[in-house]
Design an enzyme around this catalytic site. Structure first.
Site, mmCIF file in Angstrom:
data_model
loop_
_atom_site.group_PDB
_atom_site.id
_atom_site.type_symbol
_atom_site.label_atom_id
_atom_site.label_comp_id
_atom_site.label_asym_id
_atom_site.label_seq_id
_atom_site.Cartn_x
_atom_site.Cartn_y
_atom_site.Cartn_z
ATOM 1 N N ASP A 347 19.400 33.309 7.049
ATOM 2 C CA ASP A 347 18.194 34.063 7.343
ATOM 3 C C ASP A 347 17.344 33.966 6.070
ATOM 4 O OD1 ASP A 347 16.653 36.009 8.872
ATOM 5 O OD2 ASP A 347 17.115 37.330 7.200
ATOM 6 N N ASP A 542 21.232 39.421 6.098
ATOM 7 C CA ASP A 542 21.437 40.821 5.731
ATOM 8 C C ASP A 542 21.029 41.724 6.888
ATOM 9 O OD1 ASP A 542 18.828 40.188 5.383
ATOM 10 O OD2 ASP A 542 18.550 41.211 3.493
ATOM 11 N N ASP A 546 20.058 40.930 11.867
ATOM 12 C CA ASP A 546 20.990 39.800 11.816
ATOM 13 C C ASP A 546 22.324 40.109 12.463
ATOM 14 O OD1 ASP A 546 19.153 38.335 10.395
ATOM 15 O OD2 ASP A 546 19.850 39.073 8.472
#
Length: 650
Positions: A347, A542, A546
């Site tokens: 991410d 994080d 997610d």
């Protein structure tokens, strides 16, 4: 060993087998004491063989009933050849061999082998991280109560009782309980919990509002469009729950090994017992007991005690070593999966970038840079917005100098206006510039959030604010490439232009931008479908957004345990700090650990095969068999201890 037992591929919950560490320890101690009593009874009394069997059955069943139950369950569910069956046949064989003519009893050996097996299982129980707690932390993003307007009166009700089409009032600082559309008011929304985007979104009448977001500035009235159960926050929670349930665990090394090893050993033992007597002189029945004895001895020797104990210990060591490096691995099976990493998905916000804004460029018109920053910082003096904070950081003197700032008005979703030393300064987006009639110009070369400034209605320039890439991100990606992780993919909810710039700078193989959480899950599913069977997919992220993706990946890695609790719940590996280089360290540790486990397999099998051959030719006895077994076990355990030294690795 609670949750990890779902990895026996027949999917039963094996809770009854391991009712927690203390229960198992107690059982082992009690069985060992009872075994000592049984040996004493055998030495000091002259009981018949069947009576002795009864004496030894007590400790045998105390320690072995779980294993026997699992062997039976495996047979019922078609997963026949597991380590439990091997233990069961070998130990029952040792218990009954004494009833054959001319054969000696082997009762203590039978109980001993089962004891060893349980000690191994116990180690494994510790090595498999504790069961995950519920995903309760996720529930924080979904408020249970909402303020609604009914019959002209405002009341607070259970969110589950709010119907579609009702009017909900959301004040600054409150979390949105249900999805809807803004009916009146303007504000900006912190969507970080859902999209991971760190830039708040501006809101005006007619815009969509998602549950789980935090209202930052103005009071808004929202017409609800979905009920509580169907709202975005509820869906994310459901997504995580189902992904955790559906994800089949990698089977434990020893389980996979036993599935191949057990049928071979049992077939060979049967051959050893029943075939040679056919070719001997004399009656079959005379020769049979000694060959049956060899067959059973073959089984007892083949019992992979050394592996059953040393392999969990190896993983236990690897997990311990990793934790000293600030890497928490939630189970031995994840170490194995990490070792096969072939695709790493990251991410962007907060993982590869700092998730904190800073001024990266100042483009003034008709005034100097310092003055532009000075005015902007003054106007944003009391702003709670991350962009305001970035402007104040860029011109820290704004809080101490004596400039008079008055009439500060925040225009929700557009920016802030104020009087600074009598000049009307407006700081915000293009909408704000349009509303005061300032002719703004586009920023051609910078990717990031552009903040425009006007003085007394005249355009004065713009400031570019960006989320900086972490200093160690590029190195982290390079290390992964070195380790043979060929595909490094970046997923983000941010704009295409920002994503392209970051991906290029970090040398990522590919990226996808402007994704909602469901889009990230879809992307992960495609990557999972296209990767080779032999390699695994890691996802590093994080925030709460997610959590569903972490749960879908082969190994979900939550970075920075200071991040969201939900991500930590959903993750398989948790990195305590937010240094992306830890991902490469985790893979190195896992490969080192799996390497030691493989050495143990070859060591144990090599010695076993030698002793088995001796058994077949009648050169061995059970003493030698048990000696070989214990000797190999000591060697294997000593080798396993090396996995603890992974902490000394880079």
């Amino acid at each position: 060993m609670a949750h990890e037992h779902e990895h026996h591929h027949h999917g039963h919950d094996h809770e009854h087998h391991h009712e927690g560490g203390m229960g198992a320890v107690l059982r082992i101690i009690v069985a060992a004491l009872l075994l000592a009593v049984a040996v004493y009874v055998e030495k000091h009394t002259s009981l018949a063989t069947w009576q002795l069997l009864l004496v030894y059955l007590v400790p045998y069943l105390v320690v072995g009933f779980g294993t026997l139950g699992e062997a039976l369950e495996g047979i019922q569910s078609g997963d026949v050849f597991n380590e439990n069956l091997l233990m069961t046949i070998a130990t029952i064989g040792a218990l009954v061999i004494g009833f054959l003519p001319g054969a000696e009893t082997q009762f203590p050996e039978a109980v001993f082998v089962m004891l060893f097996f349980q000690v191994g299982e116990l180690f494994e129980g510790y090595a498999q991280g504790r069961s995950r707690k519920s995903i309760s932390a996720l529930m924080d993003i979904r408020p249970d109560r909402a303020n609604v307007e009914r019959d002209g009166q405002e009341m607070t009700v259970e969110a589950a009782c709010v119907a579609v089409g009702e009017t909900m009032i959301v004040r600054p600082g409150e979390r949105v309980a249900l999805d809807g559309v803004v009916k009146e008011g303007a504000s900006s929304l912190d969507t970080a919990a859902l999209t991971g985007e760190s830039v708040p979104r501006s809101l005006a009448v007619g815009d969509e509002v998602l549950s789980g977001c935090i209202n930052l500035s103005g009071v808004i009235r929202v017409t609800t469009t979905r009920n509580f159960g169907e709202s975005t926050a509820s869906k994310i929670i459901k997504l995580v729950e189902s992904a955790s349930a559906n994800k089949s665990r990698n089977e434990r090394f020893i389980t996979k090994f036993a599935r191949v090893y057990t049928p071979i050993v049992i077939a060979l033992a049967v051959l050893v017992a029943f075939v040679p007597p056919l070719f001997m002189h004399g009656a079959y029945i005379i020769n049979f007991p000694s060959w049956l004895y060899r067959g059973l001895m073959f089984l007892i020797v083949s019992c992979p005690c050394a592996l059953v104990i040393s392999i969990p210990l190896t993983f236990f060591g690897g997990i311990g070593g990793a934790s000293r490096k600030g890497i928490l691995v939630k189970g031995a099976n994840f170490l194995e999966t990490l070792a096969k990493a072939g695709v790493a998905v990251f991410d962007k916000t907060g993982t590869l970038t700092q998730g904190k804004f800073a001024v990266t460029a100042v483009h003034p018109q008709k005034i100097d840079e310092k003055e532009l920053l000075h005015l902007a910082a003054h106007v944003e003096q009391y702003s709670t917005h991350p962009i305001g904070a970035a402007l104040r950081d860029a011109y820290p003197a704004s809080t101490t100098d004596s400039c008079k700032v008055s009439d500060v008005t925040e225009v929700a979703g557009q920016g802030v206006k104020a009087l600074v030393r009598g000049r009307a300064v407006a700081v915000g987006n293009t909408k704000l510039m349009g509303s005061i009639g300032a002719r703004w110009s586009l920023c051609p070369e910078d990717d990031g959030t552009v903040v425009h400034v006007a003085i007394d209605g005249v355009y004065a320039g713009h400031i570019v604010i960006n989320d900086n890439i972490k200093p160690k991100s590029a190195e982290a990606i390079a290390q992964l490439h070195q380790l043979g992780v060929s595909r490094c993919v970046m997923l983000t909810g941010d704009a295409e232009s920002v994503a392209a710039a970051v991906a290029k700078e970090l040398n990522m193989s590919e990226y996808a931008a402007e994704l909602l959480p469901s889009g990230k899950v879809e992307h992960i599913k495609q990557l999972l479908a296209s990767k080779p069977e032999s390699s695994s997919l890691l996802f590093v992220g994080d925030g709460i957004n997610d959590a569903p993706v972490l749960a879908h990946a082969d190994v979900g890695i939550a970075m920075g345990a200071l991040g969201s609790d939900a991500a930590i719940e959903a993750a398989d590996v948790v990195l305590m700090d937010d240094n992306p280089q830890r991902v490469a360290t985790a893979i190195s540790i896992s490969r080192h650990t799996v390497g030691i486990a493989k050495q143990n397999v070859w060591l144990a099998i090599g010695i076993k095969v030698a002793v088995m051959l001796l058994a077949v030719f009648g050169l061995g006895n059970l003493g030698l068999a048990v000696f070989a077994d214990v000797g190999v076990m000591v060697l294997a355990v000593m080798n396993a201890m090396r996995s603890l030294s992974v902490a000394r690795m880079k």
